[in-house]
Design an enzyme around this catalytic site. Structure first.
Site, PDB file in Angstrom:
ATOM      1  N   SER A 143       0.847  -1.191   0.000  1.00  0.00           N
ATOM      2  CA  SER A 143       0.000   0.000   0.000  1.00  0.00           C
ATOM      3  C   SER A 143       0.879   1.236   0.000  1.00  0.00           C
ATOM      4  O   SER A 143       1.965   1.234   0.590  1.00  0.00           O
ATOM      5  CB  SER A 143      -0.882   0.019   1.257  1.00  0.00           C
ATOM      6  OG  SER A 143      -1.479   1.288   1.445  1.00  0.00           O
ATOM      7  N   TYR A 158      -1.473  -0.067  10.163  1.00  0.00           N
ATOM      8  CA  TYR A 158      -1.690  -0.621   8.822  1.00  0.00           C
ATOM      9  C   TYR A 158      -0.481  -0.347   7.929  1.00  0.00           C
ATOM     10  O   TYR A 158       0.045  -1.259   7.274  1.00  0.00           O
ATOM     11  CB  TYR A 158      -2.958   0.006   8.220  1.00  0.00           C
ATOM     12  CG  TYR A 158      -3.287  -0.452   6.823  1.00  0.00           C
ATOM     13  CD1 TYR A 158      -4.013  -1.620   6.612  1.00  0.00           C
ATOM     14  CD2 TYR A 158      -2.899   0.292   5.710  1.00  0.00           C
ATOM     15  CE1 TYR A 158      -4.338  -2.041   5.330  1.00  0.00           C
ATOM     16  CE2 TYR A 158      -3.211  -0.126   4.421  1.00  0.00           C
ATOM     17  CZ  TYR A 158      -3.932  -1.282   4.241  1.00  0.00           C
ATOM     18  OH  TYR A 158      -4.251  -1.705   2.969  1.00  0.00           O
TER      19      TYR A 158
END
Length: 253
Positions: A143, A158
Protein backbone atom coordinates in the site's frame (compact mmCIF):
# COMPACT_ATOMS: atom_id res chain seq x y z
CA UNK A 1 1.24 -26.74 -19.90
CA UNK A 2 -1.26 -24.27 -18.48
CA UNK A 3 0.22 -21.79 -16.04
CA UNK A 4 -1.57 -21.67 -12.68
CA UNK A 5 -1.77 -18.72 -10.28
CA UNK A 6 -2.90 -18.60 -6.66
CA UNK A 7 -4.56 -15.29 -5.74
CA UNK A 8 -5.59 -14.69 -2.13
CA UNK A 9 -8.54 -12.47 -1.30
CA UNK A 10 -10.06 -12.66 -4.79
CA UNK A 11 -13.75 -12.39 -3.95
CA UNK A 12 -13.77 -8.66 -4.74
CA UNK A 13 -11.64 -5.65 -5.51
CA UNK A 14 -7.98 -5.91 -6.46
CA UNK A 15 -7.76 -9.67 -5.90
CA UNK A 16 -10.81 -10.34 -8.04
CA UNK A 17 -9.41 -8.18 -10.82
CA UNK A 18 -5.99 -9.85 -10.62
CA UNK A 19 -7.56 -13.31 -10.85
CA UNK A 20 -9.62 -12.33 -13.89
CA UNK A 21 -6.73 -10.55 -15.60
CA UNK A 22 -4.43 -13.54 -15.10
CA UNK A 23 -7.12 -15.88 -16.46
CA UNK A 24 -7.56 -13.66 -19.51
CA UNK A 25 -3.85 -14.14 -20.15
CA UNK A 26 -4.29 -17.90 -20.15
CA UNK A 27 -3.61 -18.89 -16.55
CA UNK A 28 -5.67 -21.25 -14.45
CA UNK A 29 -6.53 -19.68 -11.09
CA UNK A 30 -6.88 -20.95 -7.54
CA UNK A 31 -8.49 -18.07 -5.67
CA UNK A 32 -9.25 -17.68 -2.00
CA UNK A 33 -11.98 -15.98 -0.04
CA UNK A 34 -12.74 -15.57 3.64
CA UNK A 35 -16.22 -14.21 4.36
CA UNK A 36 -17.47 -13.37 0.86
CA UNK A 37 -18.24 -16.73 -0.73
CA UNK A 38 -20.72 -15.26 -3.21
CA UNK A 39 -18.06 -12.85 -4.46
CA UNK A 40 -15.68 -15.77 -4.94
CA UNK A 41 -18.34 -17.60 -6.93
CA UNK A 42 -18.75 -14.49 -9.08
CA UNK A 43 -15.01 -14.45 -9.78
CA UNK A 44 -15.06 -18.12 -10.78
CA UNK A 45 -18.14 -17.59 -12.97
CA UNK A 46 -16.53 -14.65 -14.77
CA UNK A 47 -13.39 -16.69 -15.50
CA UNK A 48 -15.38 -19.72 -16.64
CA UNK A 49 -17.61 -17.59 -18.87
CA UNK A 50 -14.51 -16.65 -20.84
CA UNK A 51 -13.40 -20.28 -21.12
CA UNK A 52 -10.97 -20.30 -18.21
CA UNK A 53 -10.65 -22.65 -15.24
CA UNK A 54 -10.82 -21.42 -11.65
CA UNK A 55 -11.25 -22.96 -8.22
CA UNK A 56 -12.29 -21.08 -5.06
CA UNK A 57 -10.94 -22.20 -1.67
CA UNK A 58 -11.72 -20.73 1.74
CA UNK A 59 -8.74 -19.30 3.62
CA UNK A 60 -8.23 -16.99 6.58
CA UNK A 61 -4.75 -15.52 6.08
CA UNK A 62 -4.80 -14.39 9.71
CA UNK A 63 -4.72 -18.02 10.93
CA UNK A 64 -1.37 -19.49 9.96
CA UNK A 65 -2.20 -22.79 11.71
CA UNK A 66 -4.60 -23.54 8.84
CA UNK A 67 -1.96 -23.16 6.12
CA UNK A 68 -0.80 -26.82 5.93
CA UNK A 69 -4.40 -27.96 5.40
CA UNK A 70 -4.82 -25.27 2.75
CA UNK A 71 -1.68 -26.52 1.00
CA UNK A 72 -3.26 -29.98 0.86
CA UNK A 73 -6.34 -28.46 -0.79
CA UNK A 74 -4.10 -26.69 -3.31
CA UNK A 75 -2.35 -29.97 -4.13
CA UNK A 76 -5.73 -31.62 -4.76
CA UNK A 77 -6.98 -28.71 -6.89
CA UNK A 78 -3.82 -28.72 -8.99
CA UNK A 79 -4.08 -32.46 -9.58
CA UNK A 80 -7.81 -32.53 -10.30
CA UNK A 81 -8.02 -29.48 -12.57
CA UNK A 82 -4.63 -29.17 -14.28
CA UNK A 83 -2.96 -32.57 -13.74
CA UNK A 84 -0.05 -30.78 -12.07
CA UNK A 85 1.71 -30.86 -8.72
CA UNK A 86 3.12 -27.33 -8.97
CA UNK A 87 1.94 -23.78 -9.64
CA UNK A 88 3.57 -20.74 -11.26
CA UNK A 89 2.45 -17.53 -9.58
CA UNK A 90 1.43 -16.37 -6.11
CA UNK A 91 -0.41 -13.13 -5.40
CA UNK A 92 -0.57 -12.28 -1.68
CA UNK A 93 -3.46 -9.85 -1.71
CA UNK A 94 -5.85 -10.86 1.09
CA UNK A 95 -6.19 -8.57 4.07
CA UNK A 96 -8.27 -5.79 5.54
CA UNK A 97 -7.98 -2.11 6.35
CA UNK A 98 -8.36 -0.54 9.76
CA UNK A 99 -7.49 2.91 11.00
CA UNK A 100 -7.09 4.58 14.37
CA UNK A 101 -5.04 7.40 15.79
CA UNK A 102 -1.70 6.19 17.17
CA UNK A 103 -2.79 6.94 20.76
CA UNK A 104 -5.96 4.88 20.27
CA UNK A 105 -4.42 1.87 18.52
CA UNK A 106 -4.89 -1.17 20.74
CA UNK A 107 -2.66 -4.23 20.91
CA UNK A 108 -5.62 -6.28 19.66
CA UNK A 109 -5.93 -4.08 16.57
CA UNK A 110 -2.18 -4.12 15.99
CA UNK A 111 -1.99 -7.91 16.33
CA UNK A 112 -4.96 -8.45 14.01
CA UNK A 113 -3.36 -6.34 11.28
CA UNK A 114 0.00 -8.01 11.81
CA UNK A 115 -1.49 -11.51 11.57
CA UNK A 116 -3.33 -10.82 8.31
CA UNK A 117 -1.06 -8.36 6.52
CA UNK A 118 2.47 -9.49 7.41
CA UNK A 119 2.65 -12.81 9.27
CA UNK A 120 0.03 -14.32 6.97
CA UNK A 121 1.82 -13.61 3.66
CA UNK A 122 5.17 -14.54 5.25
CA UNK A 123 4.17 -18.02 6.37
CA UNK A 124 1.67 -18.72 3.57
CA UNK A 125 4.49 -18.13 1.07
CA UNK A 126 6.77 -20.37 3.12
CA UNK A 127 4.10 -23.09 3.21
CA UNK A 128 3.41 -22.99 -0.53
CA UNK A 129 7.02 -22.47 -1.65
CA UNK A 130 7.76 -26.19 -2.27
CA UNK A 131 4.92 -26.20 -4.83
CA UNK A 132 6.08 -23.05 -6.66
CA UNK A 133 8.00 -23.75 -9.85
CA UNK A 134 11.53 -22.54 -10.42
CA UNK A 135 11.25 -19.41 -12.56
CA UNK A 136 7.90 -18.54 -10.98
CA UNK A 137 6.73 -15.19 -9.68
CA UNK A 138 5.30 -13.64 -6.52
CA UNK A 139 3.52 -10.30 -6.16
CA UNK A 140 2.74 -8.96 -2.69
CA UNK A 141 0.05 -6.30 -2.51
CA UNK A 142 1.29 -3.59 -0.16
CA UNK A 143 0.00 0.00 0.00
CA UNK A 144 1.18 3.54 -0.60
CA UNK A 145 0.34 4.12 3.08
CA UNK A 146 3.89 2.83 3.57
CA UNK A 147 5.34 5.61 1.37
CA UNK A 148 5.74 9.33 2.03
CA UNK A 149 3.18 10.17 -0.66
CA UNK A 150 0.45 8.02 0.84
CA UNK A 151 0.91 8.64 4.54
CA UNK A 152 -2.31 9.67 6.26
CA UNK A 153 -2.96 10.08 9.97
CA UNK A 154 -4.61 7.04 11.50
CA UNK A 155 -2.78 4.38 9.52
CA UNK A 156 0.35 3.90 11.65
CA UNK A 157 -0.33 0.19 12.30
CA UNK A 158 -1.69 -0.62 8.82
CA UNK A 159 1.12 1.26 7.09
CA UNK A 160 3.74 -0.38 9.31
CA UNK A 161 2.54 -3.86 8.26
CA UNK A 162 2.48 -2.92 4.59
CA UNK A 163 5.98 -1.44 4.92
CA UNK A 164 7.11 -4.73 6.40
CA UNK A 165 5.59 -6.55 3.43
CA UNK A 166 7.62 -4.38 1.04
CA UNK A 167 10.84 -5.25 2.90
CA UNK A 168 9.86 -8.94 2.99
CA UNK A 169 9.41 -8.85 -0.79
CA UNK A 170 12.99 -7.64 -1.25
CA UNK A 171 14.36 -10.37 0.99
CA UNK A 172 12.34 -13.03 -0.81
CA UNK A 173 13.63 -11.73 -4.15
CA UNK A 174 17.18 -12.09 -2.86
CA UNK A 175 16.79 -15.50 -1.24
CA UNK A 176 14.70 -17.08 -4.01
CA UNK A 177 16.73 -15.72 -6.91
CA UNK A 178 18.73 -18.94 -7.06
CA UNK A 179 15.55 -20.65 -8.21
CA UNK A 180 14.82 -17.91 -10.73
CA UNK A 181 11.78 -16.78 -8.74
CA UNK A 182 10.97 -13.09 -9.09
CA UNK A 183 9.34 -11.27 -6.18
CA UNK A 184 7.89 -7.76 -6.31
CA UNK A 185 5.42 -5.70 -4.35
CA UNK A 186 2.93 -3.13 -5.53
CA UNK A 187 1.64 -0.19 -3.52
CA UNK A 188 -1.84 0.89 -4.62
CA UNK A 189 -3.21 4.27 -3.69
CA UNK A 190 -6.85 4.96 -2.93
CA UNK A 191 -8.78 2.36 -4.93
CA UNK A 192 -12.51 1.69 -5.18
CA UNK A 193 -12.70 -1.59 -3.26
CA UNK A 194 -14.61 -2.97 -0.26
CA UNK A 195 -11.70 -2.20 2.07
CA UNK A 196 -12.45 -0.40 5.32
CA UNK A 197 -15.96 -1.79 5.58
CA UNK A 198 -16.91 -0.78 2.03
CA UNK A 199 -16.18 2.86 2.92
CA UNK A 200 -16.33 4.30 -0.61
CA UNK A 201 -19.84 2.93 -1.18
CA UNK A 202 -21.05 4.03 2.26
CA UNK A 203 -19.41 7.48 2.14
CA UNK A 204 -19.25 8.54 -1.52
CA UNK A 205 -18.87 12.17 -0.47
CA UNK A 206 -15.18 11.54 0.31
CA UNK A 207 -14.37 10.51 -3.27
CA UNK A 208 -14.12 14.01 -4.87
CA UNK A 209 -11.71 15.16 -2.15
CA UNK A 210 -9.49 12.11 -2.71
CA UNK A 211 -9.67 12.44 -6.49
CA UNK A 212 -8.51 16.05 -6.20
CA UNK A 213 -5.28 14.81 -4.62
CA UNK A 214 -4.55 12.36 -7.45
CA UNK A 215 -2.49 13.74 -10.32
CA UNK A 216 -4.60 11.80 -12.85
CA UNK A 217 -7.77 13.14 -11.29
CA UNK A 218 -9.80 10.13 -10.16
CA UNK A 219 -10.07 7.28 -7.68
CA UNK A 220 -8.27 4.09 -8.67
CA UNK A 221 -10.29 1.15 -9.97
CA UNK A 222 -9.49 -2.53 -9.25
CA UNK A 223 -8.46 -3.15 -12.87
CA UNK A 224 -5.87 -0.35 -12.63
CA UNK A 225 -4.11 -2.56 -10.09
CA UNK A 226 -5.04 -6.01 -11.37
CA UNK A 227 -3.52 -5.34 -14.79
CA UNK A 228 -0.21 -4.34 -13.20
CA UNK A 229 -0.14 -7.57 -11.18
CA UNK A 230 -0.80 -9.65 -14.30
CA UNK A 231 1.87 -7.72 -16.22
CA UNK A 232 4.49 -8.22 -13.50
CA UNK A 233 3.80 -11.96 -13.56
CA UNK A 234 3.85 -12.14 -17.36
CA UNK A 235 6.68 -12.12 -19.86
CA UNK A 236 6.70 -8.32 -19.72
CA UNK A 237 7.92 -8.50 -16.13
CA UNK A 238 10.56 -11.19 -16.58
CA UNK A 239 13.48 -8.81 -15.78
CA UNK A 240 11.85 -7.08 -12.80
CA UNK A 241 12.46 -8.28 -9.25
CA UNK A 242 12.88 -6.81 -5.74
CA UNK A 243 10.89 -3.71 -6.74
CA UNK A 244 7.97 -1.91 -5.12
CA UNK A 245 5.81 -0.22 -7.72
CA UNK A 246 3.42 2.51 -6.60
CA UNK A 247 0.15 2.29 -8.57
CA UNK A 248 -1.71 5.37 -7.40
CA UNK A 249 -2.28 7.68 -10.36
CA UNK A 250 0.18 10.08 -8.77
CA UNK A 251 -1.29 10.47 -5.27
CA UNK A 252 -0.11 13.70 -3.61
CA UNK A 253 2.20 14.29 -6.58
Amino acid sequence: MTRVAIVTGASSGIGQSAAIQLAQRGAGVILTYHGNESGARDTVATIEKDGGVAVALKLDVGRSATFPAFRDQVVAALRDNWQRDTFDHLVNNAGFGQSAAFEETTEEMFDGLMQALLKGPYFLTQTLLPLLVDGGGIVNVASNSATFAGMESGYSAYGTMKGGLIVLSRYLAKELSGRGIRVNSISPGATRTRIGGNAFELYPEVIPEIAARVALGRLGEPDDIGMVIATLLGEEGRWITAQDIEVSGGYNL
